[in-house]
Design an enzyme around this catalytic site. Structure first.
Site, PDB file in Angstrom:
ATOM      1  N   ASN A   9      47.614  65.550  45.894  1.00  0.00           N
ATOM      2  CA  ASN A   9      47.268  65.790  44.563  1.00  0.00           C
ATOM      3  C   ASN A   9      47.392  64.651  43.484  1.00  0.00           C
ATOM      4  O   ASN A   9      47.876  63.935  43.270  1.00  0.00           O
ATOM      5  CB  ASN A   9      48.254  66.932  43.703  1.00  0.00           C
ATOM      6  CG  ASN A   9      47.570  67.495  42.242  1.00  0.00           C
ATOM      7  OD1 ASN A   9      46.715  66.839  42.000  1.00  0.00           O
ATOM      8  ND2 ASN A   9      48.277  68.340  42.254  1.00  0.00           N
ATOM      9  N   TRP A  10      45.677  64.262  43.472  1.00  0.00           N
ATOM     10  CA  TRP A  10      45.252  62.761  42.673  1.00  0.00           C
ATOM     11  C   TRP A  10      45.347  63.457  40.602  1.00  0.00           C
ATOM     12  O   TRP A  10      45.300  62.069  40.516  1.00  0.00           O
ATOM     13  CB  TRP A  10      44.469  61.861  42.893  1.00  0.00           C
ATOM     14  CG  TRP A  10      44.528  61.700  44.104  1.00  0.00           C
ATOM     15  CD1 TRP A  10      45.255  61.880  45.252  1.00  0.00           C
ATOM     16  CD2 TRP A  10      42.585  61.254  44.959  1.00  0.00           C
ATOM     17  NE1 TRP A  10      44.985  61.007  46.932  1.00  0.00           N
ATOM     18  CE2 TRP A  10      43.337  60.746  46.191  1.00  0.00           C
ATOM     19  CE3 TRP A  10      41.664  60.822  44.808  1.00  0.00           C
ATOM     20  CZ2 TRP A  10      42.531  59.788  47.273  1.00  0.00           C
ATOM     21  CZ3 TRP A  10      40.879  60.590  45.426  1.00  0.00           C
ATOM     22  CH2 TRP A  10      41.271  59.426  46.856  1.00  0.00           C
ATOM     23  N   LYS A  11      45.806  64.515  40.513  1.00  0.00           N
ATOM     24  CA  LYS A  11      46.117  64.342  39.055  1.00  0.00           C
ATOM     25  C   LYS A  11      44.813  63.844  38.584  1.00  0.00           C
ATOM     26  O   LYS A  11      43.642  63.860  39.363  1.00  0.00           O
ATOM     27  CB  LYS A  11      47.076  64.691  39.026  1.00  0.00           C
ATOM     28  CG  LYS A  11      48.158  65.230  39.351  1.00  0.00           C
ATOM     29  CD  LYS A  11      49.328  65.351  38.818  1.00  0.00           C
ATOM     30  CE  LYS A  11      49.991  65.981  39.969  1.00  0.00           C
ATOM     31  NZ  LYS A  11      52.121  66.496  39.419  1.00  0.00           N
ATOM     32  N   HIS A  95      49.106  75.425  40.356  1.00  0.00           N
ATOM     33  CA  HIS A  95      49.882  74.532  40.132  1.00  0.00           C
ATOM     34  C   HIS A  95      50.544  74.325  38.449  1.00  0.00           C
ATOM     35  O   HIS A  95      49.644  74.662  37.626  1.00  0.00           O
ATOM     36  CB  HIS A  95      49.490  72.739  40.112  1.00  0.00           C
ATOM     37  CG  HIS A  95      49.868  71.560  39.452  1.00  0.00           C
ATOM     38  ND1 HIS A  95      51.087  71.257  38.812  1.00  0.00           N
ATOM     39  CD2 HIS A  95      50.075  70.692  41.062  1.00  0.00           C
ATOM     40  CE1 HIS A  95      50.797  70.049  39.274  1.00  0.00           C
ATOM     41  NE2 HIS A  95      51.192  70.121  40.763  1.00  0.00           N
ATOM     42  N   GLU A  97      51.208  72.477  35.889  1.00  0.00           N
ATOM     43  CA  GLU A  97      50.761  71.392  35.299  1.00  0.00           C
ATOM     44  C   GLU A  97      49.610  72.850  34.792  1.00  0.00           C
ATOM     45  O   GLU A  97      49.796  72.516  33.570  1.00  0.00           O
ATOM     46  CB  GLU A  97      50.044  70.236  35.523  1.00  0.00           C
ATOM     47  CG  GLU A  97      51.548  69.173  36.003  1.00  0.00           C
ATOM     48  CD  GLU A  97      50.776  68.131  36.234  1.00  0.00           C
ATOM     49  OE1 GLU A  97      49.539  68.487  37.379  1.00  0.00           O
ATOM     50  OE2 GLU A  97      52.064  67.510  37.319  1.00  0.00           O
ATOM     51  N   GLU A 167      57.323  74.026  44.451  1.00  0.00           N
ATOM     52  CA  GLU A 167      57.394  72.871  43.891  1.00  0.00           C
ATOM     53  C   GLU A 167      58.149  72.758  42.480  1.00  0.00           C
ATOM     54  O   GLU A 167      57.597  73.258  41.541  1.00  0.00           O
ATOM     55  CB  GLU A 167      55.735  72.293  43.089  1.00  0.00           C
ATOM     56  CG  GLU A 167      54.985  72.183  44.634  1.00  0.00           C
ATOM     57  CD  GLU A 167      53.816  71.358  44.481  1.00  0.00           C
ATOM     58  OE1 GLU A 167      53.624  69.560  44.591  1.00  0.00           O
ATOM     59  OE2 GLU A 167      53.539  71.740  42.940  1.00  0.00           O
ATOM     60  N   GLY A 173      56.676  64.697  39.371  1.00  0.00           N
ATOM     61  CA  GLY A 173      56.695  63.889  39.165  1.00  0.00           C
ATOM     62  C   GLY A 173      58.603  62.959  38.070  1.00  0.00           C
ATOM     63  O   GLY A 173      57.820  62.073  37.665  1.00  0.00           O
ATOM     64  N   SER A 213      57.846  64.745  44.455  1.00  0.00           N
ATOM     65  CA  SER A 213      58.924  63.161  44.119  1.00  0.00           C
ATOM     66  C   SER A 213      58.473  63.194  45.337  1.00  0.00           C
ATOM     67  O   SER A 213      59.463  62.476  46.391  1.00  0.00           O
ATOM     68  CB  SER A 213      59.557  63.671  43.138  1.00  0.00           C
ATOM     69  OG  SER A 213      60.181  63.975  41.751  1.00  0.00           O
ATOM     70  N   GLY A 234      51.779  64.395  44.946  1.00  0.00           N
ATOM     71  CA  GLY A 234      51.310  63.285  43.660  1.00  0.00           C
ATOM     72  C   GLY A 234      51.944  62.351  43.680  1.00  0.00           C
ATOM     73  O   GLY A 234      50.618  62.034  43.851  1.00  0.00           O
ATOM     74  N   GLY A 235      51.671  61.497  42.719  1.00  0.00           N
ATOM     75  CA  GLY A 235      52.354  60.408  42.590  1.00  0.00           C
ATOM     76  C   GLY A 235      52.356  59.241  43.657  1.00  0.00           C
ATOM     77  O   GLY A 235      51.336  58.084  43.563  1.00  0.00           O
TER      78      GLY A 235
HETATM   79  P1  PGA Z   1      54.899  64.357  42.129  1.00  0.00           P
HETATM   80  O1  PGA Z   1      53.541  65.234  42.077  1.00  0.00           O
HETATM   81  O2  PGA Z   1      54.866  64.545  43.899  1.00  0.00           O
HETATM   82  O3  PGA Z   1      54.237  62.840  41.535  1.00  0.00           O
HETATM   83  O4  PGA Z   1      56.496  64.634  42.480  1.00  0.00           O
HETATM   84  C1  PGA Z   1      53.808  66.487  43.319  1.00  0.00           C
HETATM   85  C2  PGA Z   1      53.138  67.848  42.728  1.00  0.00           C
HETATM   86  O5  PGA Z   1      52.601  67.693  41.269  1.00  0.00           O
HETATM   87  O6  PGA Z   1      51.825  68.371  42.873  1.00  0.00           O
END
Ligand code: PGA
Length: 251
Positions: A9-11, A95, A97, A167, A173, A213, A234-235
């Site tokens: 997930n490149w956000k 998600h 966010e 999640e 994050g 994470s 994500g990251g």
């Molecule tokens: P993260 O994000 O790996 O940066 O914690 C995961 C996600 O939001 O899907």
């Protein structure tokens, strides 16, 4: 045996050149490996160039959101058909966010899930509790509410095109990953709930990713758990070597 599924997930990161290079590096790194499924989910503006970079490889394309209408006067929004037209197979919905920054409700997420499936997309539906909810021992209640809400009106056949991503919001994050025990407990709870609603067979088939994470050095301990079928990253999905490290941990 459920095949592991690792999605990036490149956000709201990358630009055209970075997105294209990152996608190409993931394709090269994965090569003809078939024991694991892999997808990348770039921001909307880069779907086209990433689709081109993925052509001929084994990496699927996903989007990070959609608007649950076929078309119309919805300024700034993107329809399921547009995502398919850009080459998407998956869409991430629910998600944390979008739930907590953009204020999406389970009812709205459910509309998105249904419109994505009706259009022919596969859905990665994210669920997960806040830190305060975990500390108050409400994790299962929250997961149950998000599952019942997000999956409302779905049939068993629909569920065959759904991937769940557990999640925990406090792990996204933050560098604070769930312990293997916390992850396994939550995943087993989710699978039991699905079994109760859609039957044992559907529950056994359903892929449940862990997200929050995930890094190359903790991926193996999570992906080795009986009810963890992959990762939503994500990251660490923004660096090809880190993402591929996680993919390899899933083999
Ligand atoms: P993260 O994000 O790996 O940066 O914690 C995961 C996600 O939001 O899907």
């Amino acid at each position: 045996m459920r095949k592991k599924f690792i999605a990036g997930n490149w956000k709201m990161f990358t630009n055209t050149a970075v997105a294209r290079d990152l996608a190409a590096a993931v394709v090269r790194g994965l090569g003809s490996e078939e024991r694991v499924d892999v997808a990348v989910c770039p921001p909307f503006p880069y779907l086209h160039s990433v689709a081109e970079a993925l052509r001929g490889g084994r990496v699927a394309l996903g989007a990070q959101n959609l608007y649950p209408e076929k078309e119309g006067a919805f300024t700034g929004e993107v329809s399921p058909a547009m995502l398919l037209d850009c080459g998407c197979r998956y869409v991430i919905l629910g998600h944390s966010e979008r739930r907590h920054v953009l204020g999406e409700t389970d009812a709205f997420i459910n509309r998105k899930v249904k419109s994505a499936l009706a259009a022919g997309l596969e859905v990665i539906l994210c669920i997960g509790e806040l830190l305060a909810e975990r500390e108050a021992e409400h994790t299962e209640q929250v997961l149950q509410r998000q599952l019942a809400g997000g999956l409302a009106d779905l049939t068993g056949a629909d569920l065959g095109r759904v991937v769940l991503a557990y999640e925990p919001v406090w792990a996204i994050g933050t560098g604070k990953v769930a312990t293997p025990e916390q992850a396994q407990d939550a995943h087993a709870f989710v699978r039991r709930w699905i079994g109760g609603k859609f039957g044992e067979e559907a529950a056994n088939r359903l892929p449940i990713q862990y997200g929050g994470s995930v890094k190359p050095d903790n991926a193996a301990s999570l992906l080795g758990l009986p009810d963890v079928d992959g990762a939503l990253v994500g990251g660490a999905s923004l660096k090809a070597d880190m993402f591929l490290g996680i993919v390899r941990a899933g083999l």
